[in-house]
Design a protein around this motif. Structure first.
Motif, PDB file in Angstrom:
ATOM      1  N   PHE A   6      10.979  -0.759  -4.913  1.00 19.49           N
ATOM      2  CA  PHE A   6       9.757  -1.378  -4.381  1.00 19.49           C
ATOM      3  C   PHE A   6       8.583  -1.117  -5.316  1.00 19.49           C
ATOM      4  O   PHE A   6       7.835  -2.030  -5.670  1.00 19.49           O
ATOM      5  N   GLN A   7       8.409   0.122  -5.703  1.00 16.48           N
ATOM      6  CA  GLN A   7       7.282   0.488  -6.568  1.00 16.48           C
ATOM      7  C   GLN A   7       7.412  -0.152  -7.946  1.00 16.48           C
ATOM      8  O   GLN A   7       6.412  -0.569  -8.544  1.00 16.48           O
ATOM      9  N   TRP A   8       8.652  -0.230  -8.451  1.00 16.20           N
ATOM     10  CA  TRP A   8       8.863  -0.818  -9.778  1.00 16.20           C
ATOM     11  C   TRP A   8       8.457  -2.290  -9.795  1.00 16.20           C
ATOM     12  O   TRP A   8       7.874  -2.765 -10.763  1.00 16.20           O
ATOM     13  N   THR A   9       8.733  -3.005  -8.725  1.00 14.75           N
ATOM     14  CA  THR A   9       8.370  -4.423  -8.681  1.00 14.75           C
ATOM     15  C   THR A   9       6.856  -4.611  -8.585  1.00 14.75           C
ATOM     16  O   THR A   9       6.346  -5.710  -8.808  1.00 14.75           O
ATOM     17  N   GLN A  10       6.123  -3.538  -8.244  1.00 13.34           N
ATOM     18  CA  GLN A  10       4.667  -3.628  -8.097  1.00 13.34           C
ATOM     19  C   GLN A  10       3.891  -3.101  -9.307  1.00 13.34           C
ATOM     20  O   GLN A  10       2.783  -3.550  -9.573  1.00 13.34           O
TER      21      GLN A  10
END
Length: 482
Positions: free
Chosen positions: A93-97
């Motif tokens: 999730f964080q990587w996509t953001q």
């Protein structure tokens, strides 16, 4: 269905229209009205990369394969496939953001899926953080509806809604929090007791004690004299209520709430006793406070620093300094270190009965212990010293407090000091202090003028005294005109 529409009917979930909330535990099951999505070959490919490649290489590889990123639906399906590895879901999730070119425009579907996965694995702080992010960009009721729709397939637990309620309260969104609580209660889901207590506290702080009391009766099913089978209040619940009514000055309600505790099998704790004792102390009913103290000790409830401070402050307030000293002594013998509050009570108590030397001893002891006195305490000490014509000593106390911990004198302190200096013929010092007073935003009033007029008259300088008298009269006339 829009989240707001949920609240427009007195019957929240008509039987003819299946609602996503019916999938929650304790709701009757209902078939899903959603058509399963077509299989997407991207999903197993990404899942394989996430689970099989090392962390250092997986992210670059994913970006090279899918430079256009993922839809929120793609992300949610991938996350569900790896939900038993919640840390990996969160990193995904964080990587996509976290890139300048985000790989997913997350919406409430992907947010809620991630939140559920984190919550079911007891990653509480991470789930709570995501909920706070979600309600910053969307309405809380929309977040609630999204959490409801994704609840069953994520295998979540009801306490996820506690996180949402608490996030609403932290963001001062009280009305949405109330609506969410009411929706859950209407279908037999009880928010956690701590959540209910937080809701009551926030309502009392924002809307007053009576508003909080109404929510207490509603949440615990006490309306209409019929007790619904819901969660039962605990001692913290009653403490919140008593504190709220005490702060609102409704003494009779503090006692009434106290009397309600046994009905629910709740035993008062030391904080409960402290609130009621403080109520009595503020009304100078020290005999009632003493009886309550003895009852507390008789029931084996050990007093803490707050309880001792309450009694010490109460006795100082009524001028019974010997009793305050006795409690202060007991406090030390019990192994509880004296606090700044206890010392301040004693300083003000000694000043009240004119024992300024004792007040100074306690004040100096406070300073040695690195306690910072409140403005009221320093003001009382200055007043007491000036009352004994120890003006220079009072001036030194004020200056030291201003330097040591940023004490801001009140207008009355300046009045006492200037009056004392003028009385002793120290007009130069009085003028310097008056200039400081003006610099702090205080305008000379009639007491200040009168002090200087009296000082100059004693000095034989009738001309300056007359000028000041005329200036005072002009100032008063202008003040009336304004």
């Amino acid at each position: 269905m829009a989240a707001v529409q949920i609240f427009k009917s007195s019957r929240l979930f008509p039987a003819t229209k299946p609602n996503p909330l019916l999938c929650l535990p304790h709701f009757s099951s209902a078939p899903s009205d959603q058509t399963p999505p077509e299989p997407n070959p991207l999903i197993p490919s990404v899942v394989s990369i996430l689970t099989n490649l090392r962390s250092k290489s997986r992210w670059g590889y994913l970006r090279s394969l899918y430079p256009s990123g993922f839809t929120p639906t793609d992300f949610s399906q991938i996350a569900l496939q790896i939900k038993n590895n919640p840390h990996l879901v969160l990193r995904f999730f964080q990587w996509t953001q976290n890139h300048n070119n985000p790989l997913c425009s997350h919406n409430l579907l992907s947010f809620s899926t991630t939140i559920h996965i984190l919550a079911r694995s007891r990653l509480k702080s991470q789930a709570y953080s995501l909920i706070r992010d979600a309600i910053r960009v969307s309405e809380p009721l929309q977040v609630f509806e999204a959490l409801v729709k994704t609840y069953r397939q994520c295998g979540s637990a009801p306490f996820v809604f506690d996180y949402l309620i608490r996030a609403c309260l932290e963001s001062k969104k009280i009305d949405p929090a109330l609506q969410i609580v009411r929706m859950l209660l209407s279908r037999g889901i009880n928010p956690g007791l701590n959540t209910c207590n937080s809701l009551i506290r926030c309502v009392m702080q924002a809307r007053g004690a009576w508003a909080g009391y109404e929510i207490y009766r509603e949440v615990f099913g006490l309306d209409g004299g019929v007790r619904v089978a819901r969660a039962r209040p605990n001692v913290q619940t009653f403490n919140e209520l008593m504190l709220g009514f005490y702060q609102d000055g409704a003494v009779e309600m503090v006692e009434e709430i106290w009397d309600q505790m046994p009905e629910f099998g709740c035993c008062a704790d030391v904080y409960s006793y402290s609130i009621l004792m403080e109520t009595y102390c503020e009304d100078e009913k020290m005999s009632n406070a003493e009886e309550l103290w003895e009852e507390m000790r008789g029931k084996g409830v050990e007093p803490d620093a707050v309880a001792y401070n309450t009694m010490i402050g109460g006795f100082c307030r009524v001028g019974e300094i010997e009793m305050a000293e006795e409690f202060f002594k007991q406090m030390g013998l019990s192994g509880i270190e004296s606090s700044g509050a206890a010392c301040e009570h004693l300083v003000r108590g000694y000043c009240k009965i004119g024992k300024i030397d004792e007040a100074m001893l306690v004040y100096k002891d406070m300073l040695r212990k690195d306690f910072r006195a409140e403005s009221l305490t320093v003001d009382e000490l200055i007043r007491g010293l000036c009352g004994e014509s120890r003006v220079l000593e009072a001036l030194e106390v004020m200056r030291a407090a201003m330097i040591d911990y940023g004490f801001c004198p009140r207008e009355k302190s300046y009045e006492f000091l200037i009056g004392g200096l003028c009385e002793q013929g120290k007009l130069e010092e009085a003028l310097k202090l008056q200039a400081q007073m003006v610099g702090k935003g205080f305008k000379p009033n009639s007491e200040i003028y009168s002090a200087f007029i009296s000082g100059y008259m004693k000095e034989g300088n009738k001309e300056v005294a007359e000028l000041l008298r005329n200036e005072m009269l002009d100032t008063q006339v202008c003040g009336i005109a304004d």
